[in-house]
Design a protein around this motif. Structure first.
Motif, mmCIF file in Angstrom:
data_model
loop_
_atom_site.group_PDB
_atom_site.id
_atom_site.type_symbol
_atom_site.label_atom_id
_atom_site.label_comp_id
_atom_site.label_asym_id
_atom_site.label_seq_id
_atom_site.Cartn_x
_atom_site.Cartn_y
_atom_site.Cartn_z
ATOM 1 N N LYS A 116 46.245 45.740 33.309
ATOM 2 C CA LYS A 116 47.561 45.510 33.926
ATOM 3 C C LYS A 116 48.210 46.818 34.337
ATOM 4 N N PHE A 117 48.099 47.801 33.458
ATOM 5 C CA PHE A 117 48.767 49.064 33.763
ATOM 6 C C PHE A 117 48.065 49.798 34.897
ATOM 7 N N LEU A 118 46.751 49.691 34.962
ATOM 8 C CA LEU A 118 46.025 50.329 36.068
ATOM 9 C C LEU A 118 46.492 49.759 37.412
ATOM 10 N N VAL A 119 46.620 48.442 37.486
ATOM 11 C CA VAL A 119 47.113 47.824 38.723
ATOM 12 C C VAL A 119 48.509 48.334 39.039
ATOM 13 N N ARG A 120 49.340 48.398 38.015
ATOM 14 C CA ARG A 120 50.715 48.877 38.210
ATOM 15 C C ARG A 120 50.733 50.304 38.737
ATOM 16 N N ALA A 121 49.893 51.161 38.170
ATOM 17 C CA ALA A 121 49.850 52.563 38.590
ATOM 18 C C ALA A 121 49.355 52.695 40.030
ATOM 19 N N ILE A 168 43.969 46.063 44.713
ATOM 20 C CA ILE A 168 43.324 44.760 44.876
ATOM 21 C C ILE A 168 42.041 44.695 44.062
ATOM 22 N N ASP A 169 41.245 45.754 44.123
ATOM 23 C CA ASP A 169 39.999 45.788 43.350
ATOM 24 C C ASP A 169 40.284 45.698 41.852
ATOM 25 N N ALA A 170 41.300 46.436 41.413
ATOM 26 C CA ALA A 170 41.645 46.432 39.986
ATOM 27 C C ALA A 170 42.188 45.068 39.566
ATOM 28 N N GLN A 171 42.970 44.456 40.431
ATOM 29 C CA GLN A 171 43.519 43.135 40.118
ATOM 30 C C GLN A 171 42.406 42.091 40.090
ATOM 31 N N ALA A 172 41.398 42.249 40.944
ATOM 32 C CA ALA A 172 40.259 41.330 40.930
ATOM 33 C C ALA A 172 39.490 41.453 39.619
ATOM 34 N N ASP A 173 39.305 42.693 39.141
ATOM 35 C CA ASP A 173 38.654 42.900 37.834
ATOM 36 C C ASP A 173 39.452 42.206 36.734
ATOM 37 N N LEU A 174 40.782 42.354 36.808
ATOM 38 C CA LEU A 174 41.647 41.750 35.801
ATOM 39 C C LEU A 174 41.537 40.227 35.833
ATOM 40 N N ALA A 175 41.586 39.633 37.026
ATOM 41 C CA ALA A 175 41.510 38.180 37.150
ATOM 42 C C ALA A 175 40.151 37.650 36.684
ATOM 43 N N ASN A 176 39.085 38.374 36.979
ATOM 44 C CA ASN A 176 37.746 37.938 36.574
ATOM 45 C C ASN A 176 37.517 38.122 35.075
ATOM 46 N N PRO A 229 39.878 34.970 33.036
ATOM 47 C CA PRO A 229 39.998 33.803 33.924
ATOM 48 C C PRO A 229 40.985 32.750 33.426
ATOM 49 N N GLU A 230 41.293 32.777 32.137
ATOM 50 C CA GLU A 230 42.237 31.794 31.605
ATOM 51 C C GLU A 230 43.677 32.064 32.063
ATOM 52 N N LYS A 231 43.921 33.274 32.557
ATOM 53 C CA LYS A 231 45.260 33.637 33.024
ATOM 54 C C LYS A 231 45.334 33.418 34.538
ATOM 55 N N SER A 232 45.686 32.205 34.922
ATOM 56 C CA SER A 232 45.708 31.854 36.346
ATOM 57 C C SER A 232 46.749 32.668 37.120
ATOM 58 N N SER A 233 47.768 33.148 36.426
ATOM 59 C CA SER A 233 48.797 33.939 37.105
ATOM 60 C C SER A 233 48.217 35.215 37.703
ATOM 61 N N GLU A 234 47.119 35.711 37.125
ATOM 62 C CA GLU A 234 46.510 36.934 37.660
ATOM 63 C C GLU A 234 45.841 36.678 39.010
ATOM 64 N N LYS A 235 45.321 35.472 39.197
ATOM 65 C CA LYS A 235 44.769 35.142 40.509
ATOM 66 C C LYS A 235 45.887 34.986 41.541
#
Length: 298
Positions: A46-51, A62-70, A73-79
């Motif tokens: 989360k912090f990497l995306v924020r930074a 976007i790449d970092a957020q994709a890693d986070l969402a993958n 996967p239970e956190k649909s808000s990340e997608k």
């Protein structure tokens, strides 16, 4: 942090300090090291995306957020957040693809469908926008706002008869709905069916729950034609009467009624204090000042 600077907790907390100092390059570097050190740590991702976002690097975010969402996967808000990043980057197709995937996993929902609707509407892709709304109606989401959006898309596509059916569907569940009443009035006016138009228009004006500013805008639009067209003048007089019954002592209506009657003194006799009250709320309205002056002189 000094004792163990190469551990991922130290890297993470140092990154937070650097971000607060707006040293984005260092914050990103240390955040990446922290994620690498403990890839299953949600808060590091989360912090990497924020930074990255703070540093303006939207593509890497976007790449970092994709890693986070993958990774989670239970956190649909990340997608959802990933889709928003795509939209922010100007890649609407990428964002819509993510929302489609999320919809397949979770089913149709208002949150996803309305976001797809807004994006497609913004791209003037009205057919796809309409599909998102119809998906909501199919699952039983028949809120008035959903029907209103359906009508808007049908109207923009020139499918007027379907649009009228949609407005009537709104009135079936909400007979006093101002949106439907006023749009039906406008539609039939354009069809030169004045009596039918007035039926809806008068119903809307008679409802005190429908905000008065929209009604006043309609009156203002008719006013310039009142002197040259007796029919318009008659309709305008009737609308003002209905308006005053629904919204008594409205200072703007009092002024207009005085103008329509050609008697500014009626303002002074009726509610001069009400006009002063209107000026307190709208001190830049020059017409109000002129009417107040004329009424005071009378």
């Amino acid at each position: 942090l000094e004792a163990a600077p190469d551990t991922h907790p130290a890297q993470y907390n140092s990154a937070r300090i650097y971000l607060a100092q707006k040293n984005y390059e260092k914050a990103i570097e240390l955040s990446q090291q922290a994620v690498k050190g403990q890839f299953d740590n949600y808060w590091y991702h989360k912090f990497l995306v924020r930074a990255l976002r703070a540093g303006g690097d939207i593509d890497r975010a976007i790449d970092a957020q994709a890693d986070l969402a993958n990774q989670f996967p239970e956190k649909s808000s990340e997608k959802m957040d990933l889709a928003e990043l795509y939209f922010k980057s100007g890649n609407a197709n990428g964002g819509l693809k993510i929302l489609d995937q999320l919809e397949k996993e979770k089913g149709v929902s208002r949150l996803i469908s309305l976001r797809k609707f807004e994006v497609e509407k913004g791209r003037e892709n009205y057919e796809e926008a309409l599909k998102s709304i119809e998906n909501l109606l199919e699952i039983g989401d028949t809120a008035t706002g959903i029907y209103q959006r359906k009508y808007e898309m049908l109207y923009r596509m020139g499918r007027f008869e379907e649009g009228i059916s949609t407005l009537n569907a709104i009135l079936d569940q909400d007979p006093d709905n101002g949106f439907a009443l006023l749009y039906l009035a406008d539609y039939y006016k354009k069809q030169n069916q004045i009596e039918k138009s007035d039926e809806y228009l008068f119903s809307a004006f008679a409802n005190p729950l429908i905000e008065w500013q929209g009604k006043m805008n309609i009156i203002q639009q008719l006013l310039p034609y009142a002197d040259s067209d007796a029919t318009v003048r008659g309709r305008l007089t009737r609308l003002l009467e209905i308006f005053n019954e629904a919204h008594p002592n409205n200072p703007e209506a009092i002024l207009l009624q005085g103008r329509l009657g050609g008697n500014d003194a009626s303002v002074a006799a009726t509610d001069l204090e009400g006009v002063r009250s209107a000026l307190e709320k709208q001190p830049m309205q020059i017409d109000l000042w002129l009417d107040l002056l004329n009424a005071s002189n009378s």
